[in-house]
Design a protein around this motif. Structure first.
Motif, short mmCIF file in Angstrom:
data_model
loop_
_atom_site.label_atom_id
_atom_site.label_comp_id
_atom_site.label_asym_id
_atom_site.label_seq_id
_atom_site.Cartn_x
_atom_site.Cartn_y
_atom_site.Cartn_z
N GLU A 1 0.50 -1.49 0.38
CA GLU A 1 0.14 0.02 0.08
C GLU A 1 0.98 1.34 -0.10
OE1 GLU A 1 -3.66 0.34 2.83
OE2 GLU A 1 -3.45 -1.81 2.49
N LYS A 2 2.63 1.16 0.58
CA LYS A 2 2.71 2.55 0.95
C LYS A 2 3.83 2.17 -0.47
CE LYS A 2 4.09 1.77 5.62
NZ LYS A 2 5.37 1.25 6.47
N LEU A 3 3.73 1.23 -1.38
CA LEU A 3 4.18 1.92 -2.64
C LEU A 3 3.59 1.82 -3.48
CD1 LEU A 3 6.63 -0.45 -2.32
CD2 LEU A 3 6.96 1.91 -2.65
N GLY A 4 1.88 2.61 -3.37
CA GLY A 4 0.88 2.87 -4.38
C GLY A 4 -0.19 1.08 -4.87
N TYR A 5 0.79 0.14 -4.96
CA TYR A 5 -0.03 -0.73 -5.46
C TYR A 5 -1.48 -0.72 -4.79
CZ TYR A 5 4.34 -1.98 -7.98
OH TYR A 5 6.00 -1.83 -7.86
N SER A 6 -2.32 -1.06 -6.11
CA SER A 6 -3.25 -1.12 -5.94
C SER A 6 -4.39 -3.11 -5.54
CB SER A 6 -4.43 -0.87 -6.71
OG SER A 6 -4.07 1.01 -6.64
N VAL A 7 -3.93 -4.22 -5.83
CA VAL A 7 -4.91 -4.90 -5.75
C VAL A 7 -2.79 -6.10 -6.11
CG1 VAL A 7 -3.75 -5.64 -9.01
CG2 VAL A 7 -5.56 -6.83 -7.36
N ILE A 8 -3.29 -7.13 -4.96
CA ILE A 8 -2.11 -8.67 -5.44
C ILE A 8 -3.25 -9.07 -5.67
CG2 ILE A 8 -0.66 -9.96 -3.64
CD1 ILE A 8 -1.27 -7.22 -1.23
N ILE A 9 -2.50 -10.81 -6.57
CA ILE A 9 -2.23 -11.44 -7.02
C ILE A 9 -1.94 -12.71 -6.43
CG2 ILE A 9 -3.60 -12.88 -9.14
CD1 ILE A 9 -3.36 -9.66 -9.85
N LEU A 10 -2.48 -14.07 -6.06
CA LEU A 10 -1.44 -15.08 -6.29
C LEU A 10 -2.60 -16.34 -6.55
CD1 LEU A 10 -3.24 -16.59 -3.25
CD2 LEU A 10 -2.68 -14.54 -1.97
N ILE A 11 -2.00 -17.36 -6.31
CA ILE A 11 -2.65 -18.79 -6.72
C ILE A 11 -2.32 -19.72 -5.75
CG2 ILE A 11 -1.59 -20.92 -7.96
CD1 ILE A 11 -1.00 -19.14 -9.86
N GLY A 12 -3.76 -19.54 -5.78
CA GLY A 12 -3.34 -20.61 -3.86
C GLY A 12 -4.67 -20.99 -3.03
N ASP A 13 -4.56 -21.71 -2.48
CA ASP A 13 -5.82 -22.11 -1.76
C ASP A 13 -6.95 -21.19 -1.21
OD1 ASP A 13 -7.65 -24.35 -0.37
OD2 ASP A 13 -6.24 -24.93 1.45
N GLN A 14 -8.26 -21.07 -1.61
CA GLN A 14 -9.03 -20.37 -1.51
C GLN A 14 -9.80 -19.73 0.08
OE1 GLN A 14 -12.33 -20.35 -4.08
NE2 GLN A 14 -13.37 -18.05 -3.27
N ALA A 15 -9.83 -21.07 0.28
CA ALA A 15 -9.78 -21.59 2.07
C ALA A 15 -8.61 -20.88 2.96
CB ALA A 15 -9.83 -23.27 2.65
N TYR A 16 -7.40 -21.19 2.90
CA TYR A 16 -7.03 -20.07 3.30
C TYR A 16 -6.89 -19.10 2.53
CZ TYR A 16 -2.15 -19.05 5.82
OH TYR A 16 -0.97 -17.97 6.05
N TYR A 17 -6.58 -18.15 2.04
CA TYR A 17 -6.55 -16.58 1.39
C TYR A 17 -7.99 -16.03 1.73
CZ TYR A 17 -1.51 -18.13 0.84
OH TYR A 17 -0.33 -18.34 0.31
N ASN A 18 -9.27 -16.83 2.48
CA ASN A 18 -10.23 -16.45 2.34
C ASN A 18 -10.31 -14.36 3.53
OD1 ASN A 18 -11.09 -16.63 -0.32
ND2 ASN A 18 -13.11 -17.62 1.10
N ARG A 19 -9.43 -16.09 3.92
CA ARG A 19 -8.78 -14.89 5.71
C ARG A 19 -8.37 -14.23 5.73
NH1 ARG A 19 -5.63 -19.64 8.76
NH2 ARG A 19 -6.23 -20.95 7.39
N TYR A 20 -7.65 -13.57 4.97
CA TYR A 20 -7.23 -12.48 4.27
C TYR A 20 -8.18 -11.09 3.16
CZ TYR A 20 -3.26 -15.24 6.56
OH TYR A 20 -2.44 -15.72 7.78
#
Length: 170
Positions: free
Chosen positions: A109-128
């Motif tokens: 965020e400090k560097l001005g980015y607006s989106v993060i994309i990843l390949i991973g387990d939705q059950a884990y990353y939903n919490r974030y």
């Protein structure tokens, strides 16, 4: 535990650490440690967005974000690929991943980015706060099920349309 930027002398340790940690990961290809090496050598490597979690001078977690682009017919925008997030087996469930994710997101965020994309387990990353990237209109040409391509809007931004094709290095 401290979260700090990775340093060059950490690279061999991170390589071995990543290889070992992904042996038990739900979503993996067995080459995550090689992926880290390739990303560090690429023009998309952002050393200011590569962190380790360290406890008693030992690395217990690692996360790295690299620059990517999302393109459609009318524009190209920068985004970030989060890959991989790695936590040592005996440290899982203790908040190491959460601390690394929080630090990575704050610095992004400090560097001005607006989106993060990843390949991973939705059950884990939903919490974030991650959801299927397709819900934001983001697609990829990789032959990976859409349920594993995840994205999250970050920071204060006025971007409404994230739609486009993301370039995910493999």
């Amino acid at each position: 535990m401290i979260i700090r930027l990775e340093q060059e002398n950490d690279f061999p340790v991170i390589y071995d650490f990543t290889k070992e940690a992904f042996k038990t990961a739900k979503v993996k290809d067995g080459e995550e440690q090689e992926f880290v090496e390739r990303m560090r050598k690429s023009e998309n490597y952002l050393p200011e967005l590569a962190f380790v979690a360290e406890e008693n001078t030992q690395i217990v977690g690692h996360v790295m974000l690299t620059k990517t682009r999302i393109t459609n017919e009318t524009r190209t925008m920068d985004g970030l690929i989060l890959a991989p997030l790695t936590v040592r087996l005996d440290q899982r469930g203790k908040g190491v991943g959460a601390k690394l994710m929080t630090k990575a997101e704050q610095e992004s965020e400090k560097l001005g980015y607006s989106v993060i994309i990843l390949i991973g387990d939705q059950a884990y990353y939903n919490r974030y706060g991650f959801e299927q990237a397709s819900h934001l209109g983001i697609i990829t040409d990789l032959e990976i099920p859409a349920t594993y391509i995840l994205a999250k809007r970050i920071g204060k931004h006025d971007i409404e349309d994230f739609s486009g094709t993301v370039s995910i290095p493999v």
